[in-house]
Design a protein around this motif. Structure first.
Motif, PDB file in Angstrom:
ATOM      1  N   MET A   1     -76.300  31.365 -17.762  1.00  0.00           N
ATOM      2  CA  MET A   1     -76.788  31.006 -16.187  1.00  0.00           C
ATOM      3  C   MET A   1     -75.580  31.172 -15.345  1.00  0.00           C
ATOM      4  N   ASN A   2     -74.505  30.018 -16.031  1.00  0.00           N
ATOM      5  CA  ASN A   2     -73.405  30.234 -14.278  1.00  0.00           C
ATOM      6  C   ASN A   2     -72.883  30.962 -13.980  1.00  0.00           C
ATOM      7  N   GLU A   3     -72.648  32.471 -15.550  1.00  0.00           N
ATOM      8  CA  GLU A   3     -72.005  33.532 -15.332  1.00  0.00           C
ATOM      9  C   GLU A   3     -72.483  34.245 -14.089  1.00  0.00           C
ATOM     10  N   THR A   4     -74.109  34.463 -15.002  1.00  0.00           N
ATOM     11  CA  THR A   4     -75.098  35.167 -13.712  1.00  0.00           C
ATOM     12  C   THR A   4     -75.187  34.950 -12.409  1.00  0.00           C
ATOM     13  N   PHE A   5     -75.251  33.584 -12.381  1.00  0.00           N
ATOM     14  CA  PHE A   5     -75.874  33.313 -11.011  1.00  0.00           C
ATOM     15  C   PHE A   5     -75.085  32.210 -10.426  1.00  0.00           C
ATOM     16  N   GLY A   6     -73.754  31.594 -10.742  1.00  0.00           N
ATOM     17  CA  GLY A   6     -73.665  30.631 -10.093  1.00  0.00           C
ATOM     18  C   GLY A   6     -72.860  29.258 -10.826  1.00  0.00           C
ATOM     19  N   GLU A   7     -71.973  28.742 -10.527  1.00  0.00           N
ATOM     20  CA  GLU A   7     -71.811  27.245 -11.122  1.00  0.00           C
ATOM     21  C   GLU A   7     -73.697  26.834 -11.337  1.00  0.00           C
ATOM     22  N   ILE A   8     -75.250  26.290 -12.305  1.00  0.00           N
ATOM     23  CA  ILE A   8     -75.790  25.380 -11.744  1.00  0.00           C
ATOM     24  C   ILE A   8     -76.003  24.149 -12.995  1.00  0.00           C
ATOM     25  N   PHE A   9     -75.295  24.805 -14.087  1.00  0.00           N
ATOM     26  CA  PHE A   9     -75.773  23.957 -14.972  1.00  0.00           C
ATOM     27  C   PHE A   9     -74.583  23.161 -15.854  1.00  0.00           C
ATOM     28  N   LYS A  10     -74.602  21.621 -15.478  1.00  0.00           N
ATOM     29  CA  LYS A  10     -73.969  20.856 -16.612  1.00  0.00           C
ATOM     30  C   LYS A  10     -73.877  21.405 -17.819  1.00  0.00           C
ATOM     31  N   LEU A  11     -73.101  21.343 -18.924  1.00  0.00           N
ATOM     32  CA  LEU A  11     -72.906  21.765 -20.385  1.00  0.00           C
ATOM     33  C   LEU A  11     -73.403  20.216 -21.223  1.00  0.00           C
ATOM     34  N   PRO A  12     -74.061  19.656 -21.483  1.00  0.00           N
ATOM     35  CA  PRO A  12     -74.460  18.825 -22.387  1.00  0.00           C
ATOM     36  C   PRO A  12     -73.796  18.984 -23.606  1.00  0.00           C
ATOM     37  N   GLU A  13     -73.771  17.653 -24.338  1.00  0.00           N
ATOM     38  CA  GLU A  13     -73.248  17.042 -25.726  1.00  0.00           C
ATOM     39  C   GLU A  13     -74.623  16.551 -26.380  1.00  0.00           C
ATOM     40  N   PRO A  14     -74.287  16.538 -27.418  1.00  0.00           N
ATOM     41  CA  PRO A  14     -75.520  16.427 -28.814  1.00  0.00           C
ATOM     42  C   PRO A  14     -74.185  15.032 -29.095  1.00  0.00           C
ATOM     43  N   ARG A  15     -75.566  14.689 -29.152  1.00  0.00           N
ATOM     44  CA  ARG A  15     -74.273  13.148 -29.605  1.00  0.00           C
ATOM     45  C   ARG A  15     -75.485  12.464 -30.849  1.00  0.00           C
ATOM     46  N   ILE A  16     -74.866  12.975 -31.968  1.00  0.00           N
ATOM     47  CA  ILE A  16     -75.236  12.457 -33.224  1.00  0.00           C
ATOM     48  C   ILE A  16     -74.378  11.759 -34.090  1.00  0.00           C
ATOM     49  N   HIS A  17     -74.643  10.467 -34.207  1.00  0.00           N
ATOM     50  CA  HIS A  17     -74.669   9.477 -35.237  1.00  0.00           C
ATOM     51  C   HIS A  17     -73.910   9.907 -36.903  1.00  0.00           C
ATOM     52  N   GLY A  18     -72.913   9.678 -36.622  1.00  0.00           N
ATOM     53  CA  GLY A  18     -72.644  10.434 -38.364  1.00  0.00           C
ATOM     54  C   GLY A  18     -72.815   9.451 -39.364  1.00  0.00           C
ATOM     55  N   ALA A  19     -73.211   7.914 -39.408  1.00  0.00           N
ATOM     56  CA  ALA A  19     -73.660   7.694 -40.435  1.00  0.00           C
ATOM     57  C   ALA A  19     -74.963   8.226 -40.558  1.00  0.00           C
ATOM     58  N   THR A  20     -75.647   8.931 -39.646  1.00  0.00           N
ATOM     59  CA  THR A  20     -77.614   8.255 -40.037  1.00  0.00           C
ATOM     60  C   THR A  20     -77.551  10.246 -39.281  1.00  0.00           C
ATOM     61  N   GLU A  21     -76.915  10.538 -40.103  1.00  0.00           N
ATOM     62  CA  GLU A  21     -77.179  12.248 -39.002  1.00  0.00           C
ATOM     63  C   GLU A  21     -78.591  12.833 -39.917  1.00  0.00           C
ATOM     64  N   THR A  22     -78.136  12.231 -41.304  1.00  0.00           N
ATOM     65  CA  THR A  22     -79.431  12.926 -41.500  1.00  0.00           C
ATOM     66  C   THR A  22     -79.762  12.324 -42.795  1.00  0.00           C
ATOM     67  N   VAL A  23     -81.214  11.637 -42.784  1.00  0.00           N
ATOM     68  CA  VAL A  23     -81.604  10.167 -43.925  1.00  0.00           C
ATOM     69  C   VAL A  23     -82.264  10.860 -44.830  1.00  0.00           C
ATOM     70  N   PRO A  24     -82.358  10.037 -45.832  1.00  0.00           N
ATOM     71  CA  PRO A  24     -82.598  10.947 -47.614  1.00  0.00           C
ATOM     72  C   PRO A  24     -83.923  10.842 -47.494  1.00  0.00           C
ATOM     73  N   GLY A  25     -85.147  11.449 -47.651  1.00  0.00           N
ATOM     74  CA  GLY A  25     -86.586  10.669 -47.953  1.00  0.00           C
ATOM     75  C   GLY A  25     -86.399  10.435 -49.400  1.00  0.00           C
ATOM     76  N   ILE A  26     -87.692  10.448 -50.018  1.00  0.00           N
ATOM     77  CA  ILE A  26     -88.098   9.438 -50.916  1.00  0.00           C
ATOM     78  C   ILE A  26     -87.294  10.022 -52.497  1.00  0.00           C
ATOM     79  N   ASP A  27     -87.553  11.846 -51.854  1.00  0.00           N
ATOM     80  CA  ASP A  27     -87.254  12.982 -53.134  1.00  0.00           C
ATOM     81  C   ASP A  27     -85.606  13.166 -53.026  1.00  0.00           C
ATOM     82  N   GLY A  28     -85.522  12.225 -52.289  1.00  0.00           N
ATOM     83  CA  GLY A  28     -83.439  12.727 -51.953  1.00  0.00           C
ATOM     84  C   GLY A  28     -83.071  13.560 -51.120  1.00  0.00           C
ATOM     85  N   GLN A  29     -84.183  14.724 -50.874  1.00  0.00           N
ATOM     86  CA  GLN A  29     -83.509  15.764 -49.674  1.00  0.00           C
ATOM     87  C   GLN A  29     -84.065  14.931 -48.494  1.00  0.00           C
TER      88      GLN A  29
END
Ligand code: ADP
Ligand code: TRP
Length: 319
Positions: free
Chosen positions: A160-188
């Motif tokens: 969008m920014n390349e096509t129409f000029g600077e409109i948007f900020k680029l967001p960053e994901p914040r993924i908490h390392g220790a809890t990025e994938t919590v396992p369920g009762i079957d381990g998946q």
């Protein structure tokens, strides 16, 4: 700094949602201006029952507040109370490459599991990009499964920014390392679509039963056990103190304790951990108008920001 995240009201919240997304999001509300919403437009891609959609949405709001979302700091609102996101999603869809969307794991997984491949399911990441970009978000706290959606958001913002000029900020994901994938009762990965969840606000009997059904190997009581490959230990480590984790780790390695005992320890700790939240939830439930008030105020704040950004977008693209 603007922090934003959303959660679909497609079911009941589980501890994977809590440790993966809600707890980090609640912690971040002290660090900037937080916007958290109930993604009801997104939930329509899987849920076609109006009463359930409405009821789940209300429940997610109540549960999020009970878990510590502070409505004085964070705006909590329904996605559909800011319908401008669908307008932005349309505009983004006109520059979104089909190939980019075809590579989305979440879409491929859902279709592989038998969901109808609707246009809405396919363009789900475009609506998600609109959610993020319309609030000028800097940081998006989510579990690891959402990482690719945020990369798609960044790609669309750049385009969008390349096509129409600077409109948007680029967001960053914040993924908490220790809890990025919590396992369920079957381990998946714990997920409501896999039927392997431990719900945050289940009653005591139900939560105990779920914890006691965690799948383990068949090591006898006396045998030393490997904590690193144990769902019980992984779940315990999410919220026990360092000392408690060390004690359990040592007991695993030493042998002499059965999985049943470890499960009881996990259940007791889990039940205590959520005790203050159950109390808060009972208070919220006692005042049915409270949640509606929070959602209305949240929607107002969200609308103000969204409208400003949309005015810029309309101007930039020539509408
Ligand atoms: P579900 O997989 O149960 O349908 P959602 O897709 O609604 O859950 O997820 C809502 C939020 O919770 C997202 O940010 C997602 O990354 C996070 N989340 C869901 N399940 C887990 C998990 N098992 N571990 C870590 N985060 C999770
Ligand atoms: N797709 C997210 C999920 O299933 C929910 C969501 C919708 C979201 N819009 C968002 C998350 C914007 C973060 C930011 O969990």
């Amino acid at each position: 700094m603007r922090i934003l995240s959303g959660i679909q009201p497609s079911g009941i919240l589980h501890i994977g949602n809590y440790f993966g997304m809600m707890r980090p999001a609640i912690a971040l509300q002290a660090e900037g201006e937080a916007f958290y919403f109930i993604a009801d437009y997104h939930a329509l891609t899987s849920l076609k029952d109006p009463a359930t959609l409405r009821e789940n949405g209300r429940r997610v709001a109540i549960d999020f507040l009970a878990c510590g979302l502070d409505p004085e700091r964070a705006a909590l609102f329904r996605q559909s109370d800011v319908p401008q996101v669908t307008e932005l999603a349309w505009i983004l869809s006109t520059i979104a490459p089909i190939g980019l969307l075809e590579r989305a794991h979440s879409y491929k997984d859902k279709v592989a599991r038998g969901m109808t491949a609707s246009a809405g399911l396919f363009t789900y990441p475009v609506l998600m990009a609109a959610d993020i970009l319309i609030y000028n978000s800097d940081i998006v706290p989510v579990g690891k499964d959402q990482k690719q959606h945020i990369e798609i958001t960044r790609d669309l913002a750049v385009k969008m920014n390349e096509t129409f000029g600077e409109i948007f900020k680029l967001p960053e994901p914040r993924i908490h390392g220790a809890t990025e994938t919590v396992p369920g009762i079957d381990g998946q990965k714990m997920s409501k679509s896999y039927g392997n969840t431990i719900d945050i606000f289940g009653d005591e009997k139900e939560m105990r039963k779920r914890v006691m059904s965690i799948v383990t190997d068949s090591s006898p009581i006396e045998a030393p056990k490997d904590p690193d490959n144990s769902t019980i230990f992984q779940l315990y480590s999410l919220f026990a103190t360092k000392e408690e984790i060390a004690v359990m780790c040592e007991a695993f390695r030493r042998g002499g304790t059965g999985y049943g005992d470890f499960k009881k320890q996990l259940f007791a700790k889990l039940w205590d951990y959520f005790e203050p939240m159950r109390k808060r939830r009972a208070e919220i439930l006692a005042d049915p108008r409270y949640v509606e008030g929070v959602l209305e105020r949240g929607a107002q704040r969200a609308n103000e920001v969204a409208e400003k950004v949309m005015a810029r977008v309309r101007e930039a693209v020539g509408l």
